[in-house]
Structures are given as structure tokens and as C-alpha cells.
Design a protein around this motif. Structure first.
Motif, mmCIF file in Angstrom:
data_model
loop_
_atom_site.group_PDB
_atom_site.id
_atom_site.type_symbol
_atom_site.label_atom_id
_atom_site.label_comp_id
_atom_site.label_asym_id
_atom_site.label_seq_id
_atom_site.Cartn_x
_atom_site.Cartn_y
_atom_site.Cartn_z
ATOM 1 N N ILE A 97 0.846 -1.197 0.000
ATOM 2 C CA ILE A 97 0.000 0.000 0.000
ATOM 3 C C ILE A 97 0.884 1.251 0.000
ATOM 4 O O ILE A 97 1.822 1.360 0.791
ATOM 5 C CB ILE A 97 -0.937 0.019 1.224
ATOM 6 C CG1 ILE A 97 -1.841 -1.210 1.203
ATOM 7 C CG2 ILE A 97 -1.785 1.292 1.225
ATOM 8 C CD1 ILE A 97 -2.758 -1.302 2.424
ATOM 9 N N HIS A 98 0.595 2.156 -0.919
ATOM 10 C CA HIS A 98 1.239 3.469 -0.952
ATOM 11 C C HIS A 98 0.138 4.520 -0.842
ATOM 12 O O HIS A 98 -1.038 4.187 -0.873
ATOM 13 C CB HIS A 98 2.009 3.659 -2.256
ATOM 14 C CG HIS A 98 3.080 2.627 -2.492
ATOM 15 N ND1 HIS A 98 4.355 2.754 -1.998
ATOM 16 C CD2 HIS A 98 3.042 1.447 -3.147
ATOM 17 C CE1 HIS A 98 5.069 1.691 -2.351
ATOM 18 N NE2 HIS A 98 4.296 0.871 -3.050
ATOM 19 N N SER A 99 0.555 5.780 -0.749
ATOM 20 C CA SER A 99 -0.465 6.834 -0.725
ATOM 21 C C SER A 99 -0.021 8.002 -1.581
ATOM 22 O O SER A 99 1.072 8.550 -1.410
ATOM 23 C CB SER A 99 -0.719 7.284 0.715
ATOM 24 O OG SER A 99 -1.714 8.291 0.728
ATOM 25 N N ALA A 113 4.380 13.217 -2.592
ATOM 26 C CA ALA A 113 5.081 12.320 -1.677
ATOM 27 C C ALA A 113 4.227 11.095 -1.418
ATOM 28 O O ALA A 113 3.007 11.170 -1.414
ATOM 29 C CB ALA A 113 5.374 13.038 -0.357
ATOM 30 N N CYS A 114 4.889 9.963 -1.191
ATOM 31 C CA CYS A 114 4.159 8.797 -0.716
ATOM 32 C C CYS A 114 3.854 9.039 0.756
ATOM 33 O O CYS A 114 4.740 9.351 1.538
ATOM 34 C CB CYS A 114 4.976 7.522 -0.878
ATOM 35 S SG CYS A 114 4.074 6.065 -0.301
ATOM 36 N N ALA A 115 2.588 8.914 1.128
ATOM 37 C CA ALA A 115 2.173 9.231 2.491
ATOM 38 C C ALA A 115 1.797 7.984 3.279
ATOM 39 O O ALA A 115 1.047 8.055 4.239
ATOM 40 C CB ALA A 115 1.009 10.218 2.476
ATOM 41 N N GLU A 116 2.288 6.824 2.830
ATOM 42 C CA GLU A 116 2.011 5.593 3.575
ATOM 43 C C GLU A 116 3.338 4.860 3.722
ATOM 44 O O GLU A 116 3.964 4.540 2.701
ATOM 45 C CB GLU A 116 1.009 4.743 2.781
ATOM 46 C CG GLU A 116 0.591 3.469 3.462
ATOM 47 C CD GLU A 116 -0.239 3.736 4.696
ATOM 48 O OE1 GLU A 116 -1.302 4.377 4.572
ATOM 49 O OE2 GLU A 116 0.182 3.308 5.786
ATOM 50 N N LEU A 117 3.745 4.623 4.952
ATOM 51 C CA LEU A 117 5.023 3.948 5.172
ATOM 52 C C LEU A 117 5.032 2.630 4.402
ATOM 53 O O LEU A 117 4.222 1.749 4.669
ATOM 54 C CB LEU A 117 5.220 3.704 6.672
ATOM 55 C CG LEU A 117 6.560 3.063 7.051
ATOM 56 C CD1 LEU A 117 7.728 3.909 6.578
ATOM 57 C CD2 LEU A 117 6.636 2.832 8.535
ATOM 58 N N CYS A 118 5.924 2.525 3.389
ATOM 59 C CA CYS A 118 5.821 1.393 2.471
ATOM 60 C C CYS A 118 7.109 0.596 2.400
ATOM 61 O O CYS A 118 7.253 -0.287 1.563
ATOM 62 C CB CYS A 118 5.421 1.906 1.087
ATOM 63 S SG CYS A 118 6.560 3.133 0.421
ATOM 64 N N GLY A 119 8.056 0.889 3.264
ATOM 65 C CA GLY A 119 9.301 0.133 3.256
ATOM 66 C C GLY A 119 10.482 1.038 3.555
ATOM 67 O O GLY A 119 10.306 2.227 3.854
ATOM 68 N N GLY A 168 12.660 2.424 1.694
ATOM 69 C CA GLY A 168 12.890 3.567 0.803
ATOM 70 C C GLY A 168 11.732 4.542 0.782
ATOM 71 O O GLY A 168 11.695 5.434 -0.060
ATOM 72 N N HIS A 169 10.800 4.398 1.711
ATOM 73 C CA HIS A 169 9.611 5.266 1.729
ATOM 74 C C HIS A 169 9.980 6.741 1.682
ATOM 75 O O HIS A 169 9.346 7.529 0.980
ATOM 76 C CB HIS A 169 8.798 4.945 2.982
ATOM 77 C CG HIS A 169 7.702 5.909 3.268
ATOM 78 N ND1 HIS A 169 6.621 6.075 2.431
ATOM 79 C CD2 HIS A 169 7.515 6.781 4.297
ATOM 80 C CE1 HIS A 169 5.811 7.003 2.946
ATOM 81 N NE2 HIS A 169 6.334 7.438 4.053
ATOM 82 N N TYR A 170 11.030 7.109 2.439
ATOM 83 C CA TYR A 170 11.387 8.530 2.552
ATOM 84 C C TYR A 170 11.772 9.149 1.214
ATOM 85 O O TYR A 170 11.667 10.344 1.031
ATOM 86 C CB TYR A 170 12.544 8.694 3.549
ATOM 87 C CG TYR A 170 13.860 8.187 3.014
ATOM 88 C CD1 TYR A 170 14.757 9.059 2.393
ATOM 89 C CD2 TYR A 170 14.192 6.826 3.081
ATOM 90 C CE1 TYR A 170 15.955 8.597 1.880
ATOM 91 C CE2 TYR A 170 15.371 6.360 2.568
ATOM 92 C CZ TYR A 170 16.253 7.246 1.967
ATOM 93 O OH TYR A 170 17.418 6.779 1.438
ATOM 94 N N ARG A 171 12.220 8.306 0.278
ATOM 95 C CA ARG A 171 12.622 8.886 -1.011
ATOM 96 C C ARG A 171 11.606 8.600 -2.107
ATOM 97 O O ARG A 171 11.879 8.784 -3.289
ATOM 98 C CB ARG A 171 14.014 8.401 -1.406
ATOM 99 C CG ARG A 171 14.118 6.911 -1.589
ATOM 100 C CD ARG A 171 15.542 6.506 -1.984
ATOM 101 N NE ARG A 171 15.819 5.129 -1.605
ATOM 102 C CZ ARG A 171 15.498 4.079 -2.349
ATOM 103 N NH1 ARG A 171 14.899 4.244 -3.502
ATOM 104 N NH2 ARG A 171 15.766 2.864 -1.922
ATOM 105 N N MET A 172 10.431 8.147 -1.730
ATOM 106 C CA MET A 172 9.400 7.862 -2.727
ATOM 107 C C MET A 172 8.616 9.136 -2.992
ATOM 108 O O MET A 172 7.536 9.367 -2.466
ATOM 109 C CB MET A 172 8.468 6.756 -2.241
ATOM 110 C CG MET A 172 7.484 6.341 -3.306
ATOM 111 S SD MET A 172 6.637 4.844 -2.876
ATOM 112 C CE MET A 172 5.363 4.858 -4.143
ATOM 113 N N ARG A 173 9.226 9.981 -3.797
ATOM 114 C CA ARG A 173 8.584 11.259 -4.076
ATOM 115 C C ARG A 173 8.711 11.563 -5.567
ATOM 116 O O ARG A 173 9.536 10.980 -6.259
ATOM 117 C CB ARG A 173 9.210 12.371 -3.241
ATOM 118 C CG ARG A 173 10.664 12.589 -3.517
ATOM 119 C CD ARG A 173 11.426 12.988 -2.266
ATOM 120 N NE ARG A 173 10.865 14.166 -1.660
ATOM 121 C CZ ARG A 173 11.594 15.236 -1.285
ATOM 122 N NH1 ARG A 173 12.887 15.268 -1.529
ATOM 123 N NH2 ARG A 173 11.033 16.243 -0.678
HETATM 124 CU CU LIG Z 1 5.218 4.278 -0.977
#
Ligand SMILES: [Cu+2]
Length: 238
Positions: A152-154, A187-193, A195-200
């Protein structure tokens, strides 16, 4: 109304959502202040003092009815009051008919944007794709079909006031109309792993002319690609 302590509002429904947010904040803020002040007053007023015995209280039906009814009325009011706006934003049946379709796929840890090309139709030969760059035209409606490949991503574009989960196995619709040109953040607003912090991704809101020029550069294979790292994968077969 634009509130100074919010990020810029750059979509058609941004200002209305901000006003709803502020209304709820005022109500809950007032309750917070009343409760905390009451707590402090009672702490001082009923502190331990020589010669005063503690009292045993069994309850107060009137007080209980009052403190149950008021929050219930406020919550029901807020639900009914905000329903028309939420339904306009979230109801797939109410997405503007002229909206341009975009395919958005989230995966660890990047965004893929599928564009319909000049014909405005998905699934045709002139479609093209772009990684981590969302290019749109100002004052144009867009319909996003959101998918996730793994977890799940956001999909969160703060300036558009748009946040929607992308769920594996589901196709979720969202829409927006940008009202301001410029470069914004997605930005991805769902903790997804990890690399979440760089999922933008970057959101570019163009004038129609700017967009046409950018789109031409994506479609014409002879045009030299820009030097950034995402350009090499700019075109993908769909
Ligand atoms: Cu994500």
C-alpha cells in the motif's frame, strides 16, 4: 481563503477543504482549551487541604447527558456538513466528464505516470510514460487511476489537498484540477518500506503552451532527452 500557515493551495477544491479543516480545528481547539483549563482549575481548587474530607460522588446524570449529547450533536453536524464536499471530491461518479485520464502506478519506491498522449485516450499508440514526474496543464481536470504493484502506498500532493491510498489489486479513482502553475511536491504518504522517505515525485503545472512543448519532447524520439536521470526511461511501451 488562503491560510498563511498552510502550504499553497493549488487545486479547485483546496480552499474549501482548508476551510473545513479550520472549522474542525476551531471546534476541537475550543474543546481542548475548555477541558485543559477546567482540569487546571479543578486541580488547584480541590487540592488536598487540612481539615477538608474527600467526598464520595456516585455520579451526575444531568452532567453525563450534557457531555454525551453535545459531542454527539457536534460530530453529526460535522459529518453532515462536510459530506457534500467529500462526495464531490471522492465520489468516482462525480469526476468531471472532461477530465484527462492519467494512469498512476506506485511501487517500492517510485511513481510511474502513464499519459494518454495528444489524443487524450489511454491505451492508444501515442501513450507515453514518465517516472517520478507528473506534468499537467493548469485549469484542466485530471482523472487518476491509481494502482500499486507491491504494497500500500499513498498518492499525496499537498498543494492540491489530494491524498489517496494506492492499494495492490485495486484500481482507485481520484481527480483534481490544478489552479496554479509551478513545481510542487508529490510524496508517498504511507510507510511502504525502507525507501519510503525517497518515494517522491515532482509535479509540474504548466501553461497549455509549455505542456505542449514538453509533450512534444516526450513523443519525438529524435529530441535529445534532458540530462536528468529519469529522462532515459521517459518512454516506456504500454
Ligand atoms: Cu510508498
Amino acid at each position: 481563503m488562503q491560510h498563511w500557515w498552510f502550504p499553497t493551495s493549488a487545486s479547485s477544491y483546496g480552499a474549501e477543504l482548508d476551510n473545513l479543516f479550520v472549522l474542525i480545528l476551531y471546534i476541537t481547539g475550543a474543546v481542548f482549551v475548555i477541558v485543559e483549563v477546567g482540569l487546571l482549575v479543578f486541580l488547584v481548587k480541590y487540592r488536598k487541604r487540612e481539615g477538608r474530607k474527600a467526598e464520595y460522588i456516585e455520579g451526575n446524570t444531568t452532567a453525563e447527558i450534557v457531555w454525551t449529547t453535545i459531542p454527539a450533536v457536534v460530530c453529526v453536524f460535522l459529518g453532515l456538513f462536510s459530506q457534500p464536499l467529500w462526495s464531490r471530491i471522492k465520489d468516482p461518479a462525480r469526476i468531471p466528464a472532461d477530465a484527462i485520464p492519467l494512469e498512476v502506478t506506485a511501487k517500492q519506491f517510485e511513481w510511474h505516470f502513464g499519459y494518454p498522449g495528444p489524443d487524450g485516450q489511454q491505451g492508444t499508440a501515442d501513450d507515453y510514460g514518465k517516472r517520478n514526474e507528473l506534468h499537467v496543464v493548469v485549469n484542466q481536470n485530471y482523472r487518476v487511476r491509481l494502482q500499486a504493484e507491491d504494497v500500500i502506498h499513498s498518492f499525496f500532493i499537498p498543494v492540491f489537498r489530494l491524498k489517496q491510498d494506492a492499494v495492490p489489486g485495486m484500481q482507485i479513482m481520484a481527480w483534481f484540477r490544478p489552479t496554479r502553475t509551478g513545481q510542487f511536491e508529490l510524496a508517498c504518504a504511507e510507510l511502504c518500506g525502507l525507501g519510503h522517505y525517497r518515494m517522491r515525485a515532482r509535479v509540474f503545472v504548466h501553461t497549455p503552451e509549455e505542456f505542449a512543448a514538453w509533450q512534444a519532447s516526450q513523443i519525438a524520439p529524435t529530441t535529445p532527452a534532458a540530462s536528468d536521470t529519469t529522462a532515459s526511461s521517459g518512454r516506456t511501451a504500454r
